[in-house]
Design an enzyme around this catalytic site. Structure first.
Site, mmCIF file in Angstrom:
data_model
loop_
_atom_site.group_PDB
_atom_site.id
_atom_site.type_symbol
_atom_site.label_atom_id
_atom_site.label_comp_id
_atom_site.label_asym_id
_atom_site.label_seq_id
_atom_site.Cartn_x
_atom_site.Cartn_y
_atom_site.Cartn_z
ATOM 1 N N HIS A 59 37.830 34.533 28.657
ATOM 2 C CA HIS A 59 37.935 34.630 30.342
ATOM 3 C C HIS A 59 36.983 33.144 30.862
ATOM 4 C CE1 HIS A 59 38.775 39.163 30.757
ATOM 5 N NE2 HIS A 59 39.594 38.289 29.958
ATOM 6 N N GLU A 61 34.583 33.193 32.878
ATOM 7 C CA GLU A 61 33.178 33.149 32.894
ATOM 8 C C GLU A 61 32.600 33.102 31.394
ATOM 9 O OE1 GLU A 61 35.481 35.349 34.166
ATOM 10 O OE2 GLU A 61 34.529 37.163 35.421
ATOM 11 N N CYS A 89 35.004 41.336 34.737
ATOM 12 C CA CYS A 89 35.120 42.405 34.026
ATOM 13 C C CYS A 89 34.023 42.828 33.349
ATOM 14 C CB CYS A 89 36.388 42.143 33.145
ATOM 15 S SG CYS A 89 35.900 41.092 31.699
ATOM 16 N N CYS A 92 32.626 40.439 30.605
ATOM 17 C CA CYS A 92 31.961 39.119 31.639
ATOM 18 C C CYS A 92 30.459 39.522 31.986
ATOM 19 C CB CYS A 92 33.010 38.469 32.423
ATOM 20 S SG CYS A 92 34.370 37.722 31.617
HETATM 21 ZN ZN LIG Z 1 36.155 38.853 32.279
#
Ligand SMILES: [Zn+2]
Length: 156
Positions: A59, A61, A89, A92
Protein backbone atom coordinates in the site's frame (compact mmCIF):
# COMPACT_ATOMS: atom_id res chain seq x y z
CA UNK A 1 -10.99 26.44 6.64
CA UNK A 2 -8.32 25.99 9.33
CA UNK A 3 -4.76 27.08 8.49
CA UNK A 4 -3.60 23.54 9.10
CA UNK A 5 -5.95 22.36 6.37
CA UNK A 6 -4.71 24.99 3.90
CA UNK A 7 -1.10 23.99 4.53
CA UNK A 8 -2.09 20.44 3.70
CA UNK A 9 -3.27 21.19 0.17
CA UNK A 10 0.12 21.17 -1.57
CA UNK A 11 1.40 17.85 -0.15
CA UNK A 12 -2.04 16.34 -0.74
CA UNK A 13 -1.80 17.39 -4.39
CA UNK A 14 1.45 15.46 -4.62
CA UNK A 15 -0.24 12.44 -3.05
CA UNK A 16 -3.07 12.75 -5.59
CA UNK A 17 -0.51 12.81 -8.41
CA UNK A 18 0.93 9.55 -7.04
CA UNK A 19 -2.58 8.08 -6.95
CA UNK A 20 -3.15 9.12 -10.55
CA UNK A 21 0.12 7.52 -11.64
CA UNK A 22 -0.86 4.33 -9.79
CA UNK A 23 -4.21 4.23 -11.62
CA UNK A 24 -2.42 4.41 -14.98
CA UNK A 25 -0.50 1.29 -13.93
CA UNK A 26 -3.74 -0.54 -13.13
CA UNK A 27 -3.33 -0.08 -9.37
CA UNK A 28 -6.09 1.09 -7.05
CA UNK A 29 -5.45 4.86 -7.08
CA UNK A 30 -4.07 5.67 -3.66
CA UNK A 31 -1.03 7.88 -3.14
CA UNK A 32 0.97 8.92 -0.08
CA UNK A 33 3.60 11.51 0.73
CA UNK A 34 5.70 11.94 3.88
CA UNK A 35 6.81 15.42 4.81
CA UNK A 36 9.31 16.59 7.41
CA UNK A 37 7.04 18.89 9.43
CA UNK A 38 9.61 21.55 10.41
CA UNK A 39 10.98 22.13 6.91
CA UNK A 40 8.14 21.00 4.65
CA UNK A 41 10.65 18.82 2.84
CA UNK A 42 9.13 15.77 1.09
CA UNK A 43 10.99 12.66 2.28
CA UNK A 44 9.10 10.12 0.20
CA UNK A 45 6.17 9.67 -2.14
CA UNK A 46 4.51 6.46 -3.31
CA UNK A 47 1.45 5.01 -4.96
CA UNK A 48 -0.09 1.58 -4.44
CA UNK A 49 2.05 -1.19 -5.98
CA UNK A 50 0.20 -4.36 -4.96
CA UNK A 51 -0.28 -5.51 -8.58
CA UNK A 52 3.17 -4.50 -9.85
CA UNK A 53 4.98 -6.04 -6.88
CA UNK A 54 2.55 -8.94 -6.42
CA UNK A 55 2.56 -7.89 -2.80
CA UNK A 56 -0.71 -7.52 -0.87
CA UNK A 57 1.05 -5.26 1.63
CA UNK A 58 2.40 -2.79 -0.96
CA UNK A 59 0.00 0.00 0.00
CA UNK A 60 1.12 3.58 -0.66
CA UNK A 61 1.45 4.38 3.05
CA UNK A 62 3.66 1.36 3.76
CA UNK A 63 5.93 2.13 0.81
CA UNK A 64 6.19 5.80 1.76
CA UNK A 65 6.96 4.99 5.42
CA UNK A 66 9.65 2.50 4.43
CA UNK A 67 11.27 4.94 2.00
CA UNK A 68 11.21 7.85 4.45
CA UNK A 69 12.68 5.74 7.27
CA UNK A 70 15.36 4.43 4.93
CA UNK A 71 16.26 7.91 3.70
CA UNK A 72 16.54 9.07 7.32
CA UNK A 73 18.38 5.95 8.44
CA UNK A 74 16.04 5.61 11.41
CA UNK A 75 13.03 3.40 12.13
CA UNK A 76 10.70 6.10 13.48
CA UNK A 77 9.45 9.38 12.04
CA UNK A 78 8.06 11.37 14.99
CA UNK A 79 8.67 14.76 13.34
CA UNK A 80 6.96 13.78 10.08
CA UNK A 81 3.46 14.04 8.66
CA UNK A 82 1.80 11.57 6.30
CA UNK A 83 -0.55 12.66 3.53
CA UNK A 84 -2.62 9.91 1.94
CA UNK A 85 -5.52 10.14 -0.50
CA UNK A 86 -7.65 7.48 1.21
CA UNK A 87 -8.44 6.70 4.84
CA UNK A 88 -5.77 4.19 5.92
CA UNK A 89 -6.65 0.50 6.36
CA UNK A 90 -5.90 -1.43 9.56
CA UNK A 91 -2.45 -2.53 8.37
CA UNK A 92 -1.40 0.99 7.42
CA UNK A 93 -2.87 2.52 10.58
CA UNK A 94 -0.77 0.11 12.65
CA UNK A 95 2.32 0.97 10.59
CA UNK A 96 1.64 4.69 11.14
CA UNK A 97 1.62 4.05 14.91
CA UNK A 98 4.82 2.01 14.75
CA UNK A 99 6.50 4.81 12.77
CA UNK A 100 5.33 7.40 15.37
CA UNK A 101 4.07 9.68 12.58
CA UNK A 102 3.10 13.09 14.00
CA UNK A 103 0.02 13.86 11.88
CA UNK A 104 -2.06 12.04 9.28
CA UNK A 105 -3.95 13.94 6.63
CA UNK A 106 -6.21 11.76 4.51
CA UNK A 107 -8.49 12.46 1.56
CA UNK A 108 -11.49 10.21 0.99
CA UNK A 109 -13.25 8.36 3.78
CA UNK A 110 -13.41 4.59 3.30
CA UNK A 111 -16.41 2.99 5.04
CA UNK A 112 -15.51 -0.46 3.59
CA UNK A 113 -11.79 -0.73 4.28
CA UNK A 114 -10.86 2.26 6.44
CA UNK A 115 -9.63 1.75 9.98
CA UNK A 116 -9.38 5.31 11.28
CA UNK A 117 -12.99 6.53 11.33
CA UNK A 118 -14.46 3.15 10.41
CA UNK A 119 -14.15 -0.54 11.25
CA UNK A 120 -11.52 -1.22 13.91
CA UNK A 121 -10.80 2.51 14.51
CA UNK A 122 -7.22 1.55 15.24
CA UNK A 123 -6.04 4.77 16.85
CA UNK A 124 -8.83 4.56 19.45
CA UNK A 125 -7.83 1.08 20.60
CA UNK A 126 -6.19 0.70 24.02
CA UNK A 127 -3.48 -1.46 22.43
CA UNK A 128 -2.53 1.38 20.07
CA UNK A 129 0.58 2.94 21.60
CA UNK A 130 0.87 6.00 19.38
CA UNK A 131 -2.04 8.10 18.18
CA UNK A 132 -1.20 10.77 15.56
CA UNK A 133 -3.28 13.88 15.03
CA UNK A 134 -5.80 13.07 12.30
CA UNK A 135 -7.28 15.36 9.67
CA UNK A 136 -9.71 13.63 7.29
CA UNK A 137 -11.49 14.81 4.17
CA UNK A 138 -8.62 16.89 2.69
CA UNK A 139 -9.32 17.18 -1.07
CA UNK A 140 -11.91 14.49 -0.47
CA UNK A 141 -13.77 15.20 -3.71
CA UNK A 142 -10.73 14.70 -5.94
CA UNK A 143 -9.54 11.60 -4.08
CA UNK A 144 -12.96 9.94 -4.05
CA UNK A 145 -13.63 10.90 -7.68
CA UNK A 146 -10.43 9.20 -8.78
CA UNK A 147 -11.37 5.99 -6.95
CA UNK A 148 -14.93 6.05 -8.36
CA UNK A 149 -13.64 6.52 -11.92
CA UNK A 150 -11.12 3.71 -11.48
CA UNK A 151 -13.64 1.16 -10.24
CA UNK A 152 -16.29 2.24 -12.78
CA UNK A 153 -13.77 1.69 -15.62
CA UNK A 154 -12.81 -1.70 -14.20
CA UNK A 155 -16.41 -2.83 -14.09
CA UNK A 156 -16.58 -1.75 -17.73
ZN1 LIG B 1 -3.37 0.17 3.75
Amino acid sequence: MFAVMEDALSPMSEALAEAEAAALMGEVPVGAVIVEAATGRVLSRAGNRTEADRDPTAHAEILAIRAAAASRGQPRLPDCDLYVTLEPCAMCAAAISLARIRRVYFGAYDPKGGAVEHGPKWFAQPTCLHRPEIYGGIEEGRAAGMLRAFFAARRG
